[in-house]
Design a protein around this motif. Structure first.
Motif, mmCIF file in Angstrom:
data_model
loop_
_atom_site.group_PDB
_atom_site.id
_atom_site.type_symbol
_atom_site.label_atom_id
_atom_site.label_comp_id
_atom_site.label_asym_id
_atom_site.label_seq_id
_atom_site.Cartn_x
_atom_site.Cartn_y
_atom_site.Cartn_z
ATOM 1 N N SER A 176 -43.657 2.913 -23.037
ATOM 2 C CA SER A 176 -43.062 3.794 -22.236
ATOM 3 C C SER A 176 -43.943 4.206 -20.958
ATOM 4 O O SER A 176 -44.815 3.261 -20.693
ATOM 5 C CB SER A 176 -42.981 5.257 -22.774
ATOM 6 N N TYR A 177 -43.414 4.756 -19.723
ATOM 7 C CA TYR A 177 -44.189 4.796 -18.460
ATOM 8 C C TYR A 177 -44.619 6.340 -18.477
ATOM 9 O O TYR A 177 -44.183 7.252 -17.848
ATOM 10 C CB TYR A 177 -43.269 4.663 -17.308
ATOM 11 N N ASN A 178 -45.548 6.614 -19.374
ATOM 12 C CA ASN A 178 -46.311 7.657 -19.309
ATOM 13 C C ASN A 178 -47.664 7.557 -19.054
ATOM 14 O O ASN A 178 -48.350 6.374 -19.024
ATOM 15 C CB ASN A 178 -46.702 8.154 -20.841
ATOM 16 N N PRO A 179 -48.526 8.659 -18.223
ATOM 17 C CA PRO A 179 -49.806 8.395 -17.576
ATOM 18 C C PRO A 179 -50.858 7.590 -18.485
ATOM 19 O O PRO A 179 -51.523 6.784 -18.003
ATOM 20 C CB PRO A 179 -50.133 9.558 -17.313
ATOM 21 N N GLY A 183 -37.456 -3.011 -17.829
ATOM 22 C CA GLY A 183 -36.739 -1.796 -18.168
ATOM 23 C C GLY A 183 -36.587 -1.620 -19.771
ATOM 24 O O GLY A 183 -37.064 -2.305 -20.534
ATOM 25 N N TYR A 184 -35.526 -1.097 -20.068
ATOM 26 C CA TYR A 184 -35.042 -0.948 -21.389
ATOM 27 C C TYR A 184 -34.386 -2.313 -21.975
ATOM 28 O O TYR A 184 -33.646 -3.031 -21.480
ATOM 29 C CB TYR A 184 -33.910 0.096 -21.800
ATOM 30 N N VAL A 185 -34.979 -2.886 -23.044
ATOM 31 C CA VAL A 185 -34.588 -3.864 -23.921
ATOM 32 C C VAL A 185 -33.898 -3.542 -25.155
ATOM 33 O O VAL A 185 -34.515 -2.832 -25.927
ATOM 34 C CB VAL A 185 -35.623 -5.062 -23.992
ATOM 35 N N PRO A 186 -32.619 -4.233 -25.573
ATOM 36 C CA PRO A 186 -31.939 -3.946 -26.862
ATOM 37 C C PRO A 186 -33.252 -4.225 -27.990
ATOM 38 O O PRO A 186 -33.453 -5.385 -27.821
ATOM 39 C CB PRO A 186 -31.091 -4.707 -26.768
#
Length: 369
Positions: free
Chosen positions: A196-199, A256-259
């Motif tokens: 995820s793109y969290n700090p 990005g999101y990958v199934p």
């Protein structure tokens, strides 16, 4: 045993590690063969998240405006136990024993990374922790930090490790792996970082390491990033900006999101997993790498050394040069082979069946059923 599971905060947008934990745990508890019924307390809009099973019942709420509705349902279902596996999903004065899962206390180490910061989150936990009959967490690291930071007695805290999603249990067919590679137009070798793109996931220090390799060591390592991010996500935007400004577009693939069904192929096609996170309570991608025999180079912070248990190379995630040099070691085929063998051996330590069994043991300890 009649178990109520509080999933009223569950989101169906994009499933992360906690959601993987919940879905796999519930499925395996239902299949455990034990005499139990699982009552899932859900918002009505959530559909087809959990399998149809004779031991799984759903209690759906259109809106939870008043917690009195939840208490009424708890009584009507004649529950023996109330289980809260989601962060900040607690209720006061539940009339049956309560077990909560706390994966980590990130807010105590990096308060600026968590909405509400240190004081608000500590105040929230302070309202409820005394009423927990038991707490489940996912690593010894998390147990010690939870006990210290939230003042919960260690004897109440039970460590139960997680596992990778079941789809990682078998290698994909070669034609499947080839198809995924072609779909995303990936190179023959690359490092992968699913996150995820969290700090605290520390993307920018990883990108700085990639840049150091290119500019100081004349070494190019392609990098694949996966993980859903809303366009308003500041970390995501900073990653895209860094890539543009340093002309890394041809070296870094932001998928990005990958199934979920494509993720094992991304691992099997990769050269190694790079995992620069500053803080983890567990780290499911590490186990995904184990299951796919993927070599690992990773952070030496949080629970990560505990979960990998010497089956990886380690770096200080706050030092981009050190990240770069450790990644460069993975360019040696012999090093990758040795770490791949260690990954395969380490994978045997993780099982959803064992996670479910140990969880039910905790439930029995507080209900005596």
């Amino acid at each position: 045993m009649r178990i109520g599971i509080n999933l009223l905060n569950l989101s169906q947008d994009r499933f992360g590690g906690v959601e993987q934990y919940i879905t796999n745990l519930i499925g395996h508890m239902a299949d455990s063969g034990e005499n139990l019924t699982l009552f899932l307390f859900l918002k009505r809009k959530l559909k087809n998240v959990f399998p149809q099973h004779e031991k799984i019942k759903t209690i759906r709420f259109r809106k939870v405006m008043d917690s009195a509705d939840v208490y009424d349902a708890i009584k009507k279902c004649k529950l023996d136990l109330w289980f809260c596996p989601l962060h900040r999903s607690y209720l006061p004065s539940v009339p049956v024993p309560t077990v909560a899962t706390i994966h980590d206390v990130l807010h105590t180490e990096y308060p600026d990374f968590v909405p509400g910061g240190l004081e608000e989150n500590n105040r929230y936990y302070g309202q409820y922790t005394a009423s927990f009959d038991a707490v489940i967490t996912v690593s010894d690291f998390s147990k010690s930090t939870i006990a210290r930071q939230l003042s919960i007695p260690e004897k109440k805290i039970h460590v139960i490790p997680l596992n990778a999603p079941a789809i990682f249990d078998q290698a994909p067919a070669k034609i499947t792996m080839k198809g995924v590679k072609q779909k995303y137009q990936l190179p023959d070798s690359y490092a992968i970082y699913p996150s995820s793109y969290n700090p605290h996931k520390n993307h920018l220090n990883l990108l700085k390491a990639i840049l150091i390799l290119r500019e100081k060591y004349n070494t190019t390592i392609p990098l694949v990033l996966t993980g859903y991010a809303d366009k308003s996500n500041g970390v995501y935007q900073s990653v895209l900006q860094f890539i543009r400004e340093r002309s890394l577009e041809k070296q870094v693939w932001v998928l990005g999101y990958v199934p979920p069904e494509e993720m094992p192929s991304l691992y099997w096609n990769s050269s190694f997993l790079v995992f620069p996170s500053l803080y983890e309570g567990f780290g499911i991608p590490l186990v995904e790498a184990f299951k796919t025999k993927t070599p690992i180079v990773c952070s030496n912070k949080g629970s990560i050394p505990e979960i990998t248990d010497h089956a990886a190379l380690y770096f200080n995630p706050e030092n981009p040069k050190e990240i770069a040099l450790k990644m460069m070691e993975l360019l040696n085929p012999l090093t990758r082979k040795q770490l791949s063998e260690k990954s395969s051996l380490r994978s045997r330590h993780f099982s959803w069946k064992k996670t479910a069994s140990e969880t039910l043991k905790v439930f029995r300890s507080v209900t005596r059923n």
